[in-house]
Design a protein around this motif. Structure first.
Motif, PDB file in Angstrom:
ATOM      1  N   HIS A 280       0.812  -1.217   0.000  1.00 50.92           N
ATOM      2  CA  HIS A 280       0.000   0.000   0.000  1.00 50.92           C
ATOM      3  C   HIS A 280       0.855   1.281   0.000  1.00 50.92           C
ATOM      4  O   HIS A 280       0.615   2.170  -0.826  1.00 50.92           O
TER       5      HIS A 280
ATOM      6  N   LEU B 265       2.170   1.799  -3.523  1.00 46.18           N
ATOM      7  CA  LEU B 265       1.152   2.121  -4.520  1.00 46.18           C
ATOM      8  C   LEU B 265       0.636   3.556  -4.403  1.00 46.18           C
ATOM      9  O   LEU B 265       0.262   4.154  -5.406  1.00 46.18           O
TER      10      LEU B 265
ATOM     11  N   THR C  19       2.193   6.171  -4.022  1.00 47.30           N
ATOM     12  CA  THR C  19       3.059   7.155  -4.676  1.00 47.30           C
ATOM     13  C   THR C  19       2.562   7.505  -6.079  1.00 47.30           C
ATOM     14  O   THR C  19       2.820   8.601  -6.569  1.00 47.30           O
ATOM     15  N   VAL C  20       1.837   6.566  -6.711  1.00 46.36           N
ATOM     16  CA  VAL C  20       1.332   6.825  -8.065  1.00 46.36           C
ATOM     17  C   VAL C  20       0.285   7.939  -8.067  1.00 46.36           C
ATOM     18  O   VAL C  20       0.456   8.949  -8.751  1.00 46.36           O
ATOM     19  N   PRO C  21      -0.819   7.825  -7.300  1.00 42.04           N
ATOM     20  CA  PRO C  21      -1.789   8.915  -7.342  1.00 42.04           C
ATOM     21  C   PRO C  21      -1.244  10.224  -6.770  1.00 42.04           C
ATOM     22  O   PRO C  21      -1.505  11.301  -7.334  1.00 42.04           O
TER      23      PRO C  21
ATOM     24  N   ALA D 190       1.103  11.723  -9.419  1.00 43.23           N
ATOM     25  CA  ALA D 190       0.372  12.155 -10.612  1.00 43.23           C
ATOM     26  C   ALA D 190      -0.460  13.402 -10.318  1.00 43.23           C
ATOM     27  O   ALA D 190      -0.494  14.343 -11.119  1.00 43.23           O
TER      28      ALA D 190
ATOM     29  N   ILE E  86      -4.358   9.041 -14.561  1.00 40.71           N
ATOM     30  CA  ILE E  86      -3.377   8.085 -14.045  1.00 40.71           C
ATOM     31  C   ILE E  86      -3.504   7.990 -12.527  1.00 40.71           C
ATOM     32  O   ILE E  86      -3.488   6.896 -11.943  1.00 40.71           O
ATOM     33  N   GLY E  87      -3.661   9.132 -11.872  1.00 41.81           N
ATOM     34  CA  GLY E  87      -3.835   9.155 -10.422  1.00 41.81           C
ATOM     35  C   GLY E  87      -5.088   8.426  -9.975  1.00 41.81           C
ATOM     36  O   GLY E  87      -5.087   7.725  -8.955  1.00 41.81           O
TER      37      GLY E  87
ATOM     38  N   VAL F  91      -6.611   5.893 -11.519  1.00 44.14           N
ATOM     39  CA  VAL F  91      -6.365   4.445 -11.648  1.00 44.14           C
ATOM     40  C   VAL F  91      -5.457   3.971 -10.513  1.00 44.14           C
ATOM     41  O   VAL F  91      -5.715   2.946  -9.865  1.00 44.14           O
ATOM     42  N   GLY F  92      -4.399   4.718 -10.256  1.00 43.63           N
ATOM     43  CA  GLY F  92      -3.484   4.355  -9.170  1.00 43.63           C
ATOM     44  C   GLY F  92      -4.158   4.370  -7.810  1.00 43.63           C
ATOM     45  O   GLY F  92      -3.894   3.515  -6.957  1.00 43.63           O
TER      46      GLY F  92
ATOM     47  N   LEU G 168      -6.237   1.200  -7.300  1.00 44.78           N
ATOM     48  CA  LEU G 168      -5.367   0.062  -6.958  1.00 44.78           C
ATOM     49  C   LEU G 168      -4.864   0.167  -5.515  1.00 44.78           C
ATOM     50  O   LEU G 168      -4.877  -0.822  -4.768  1.00 44.78           O
ATOM     51  N   ALA G 169      -4.450   1.361  -5.108  1.00 50.07           N
ATOM     52  CA  ALA G 169      -3.977   1.563  -3.735  1.00 50.07           C
ATOM     53  C   ALA G 169      -5.106   1.334  -2.737  1.00 50.07           C
ATOM     54  O   ALA G 169      -4.880   0.796  -1.643  1.00 50.07           O
TER      55      ALA G 169
END
Length: 170
Positions: free
Chosen positions: A26, A29, A31-33, A36, A66-67, A69-70, A73-74
């Protein structure tokens, strides 16, 4: 009141989707949103000063997608981590607030994405920027709570005994 055994169980994953003991997915993950969404705000600022803002505005919208989607997932992995927190504990209540704030932020950014879609990419939408600022503020508060869960309560962090053994080894 949960006992120590409950908290020790809360450090262990229930499924490989959570990562392994002491190494939860977690925090990786998220870090992606966060990256972004912060980058999308930087693109908005660059668009304000650009002669032709269309590329920056389109880039900001793509980064928000992108954020989103991320974040989904997170959130899936975050719910799994939440499920191992002992019931009726302060950490469980804080985890719930953390998740709710992140869910609200996700909805805010989704609204922002639709606002940007309708506004086009010819000029900066003040509403879209304000929505992003609100979303970033929510993520900031929620991130503080997430840090408390990990660093103060040790949720999904290796037990202190295991940490001490690792530091003592030469």
């Amino acid at each position: 009141m949960p006992d120590q055994l409950d908290f020790d169980r809360g450090k262990r994953p229930r499924t490989v989707l959570q990562g392994w003991y002491g190494h939860p997915f977690h925090p990786v993950l998220i870090t992606v949103p966060i990256g972004a969404w912060v980058a999308s705000l930087v693109f908005d600022v660059l668009a304000i000063f650009a002669e032709d803002p269309s590329g920056f505005l389109l880039g900001a919208q793509v980064l928000i997608a992108i954020g989103i989607v991320g974040a989904v997932l997170a959130a899936v992995v975050g719910v799994l981590d939440y499920s191992v927190i002992p019931a009726r504990s302060k950490a469980k209540r804080m985890g719930l607030l953390h998740g709710v704030l992140n869910s609200v932020a996700l909805v805010v950014f989704a609204i922002g994405w639709f606002v940007r879609s309708n506004a086009g990419h010819d000029e900066v939408s003040v509403a879209a920027v304000v929505i992003s600022l609100v979303g970033i503020a929510l993520v900031g508060v929620s991130g503080f709570l997430g840090g408390e869960l990990a660093y103060h309560f040790g949720i999904r962090v290796a037990a202190e005994k295991d940490q001490a053994e690792g530091v003592a080894q030469r």
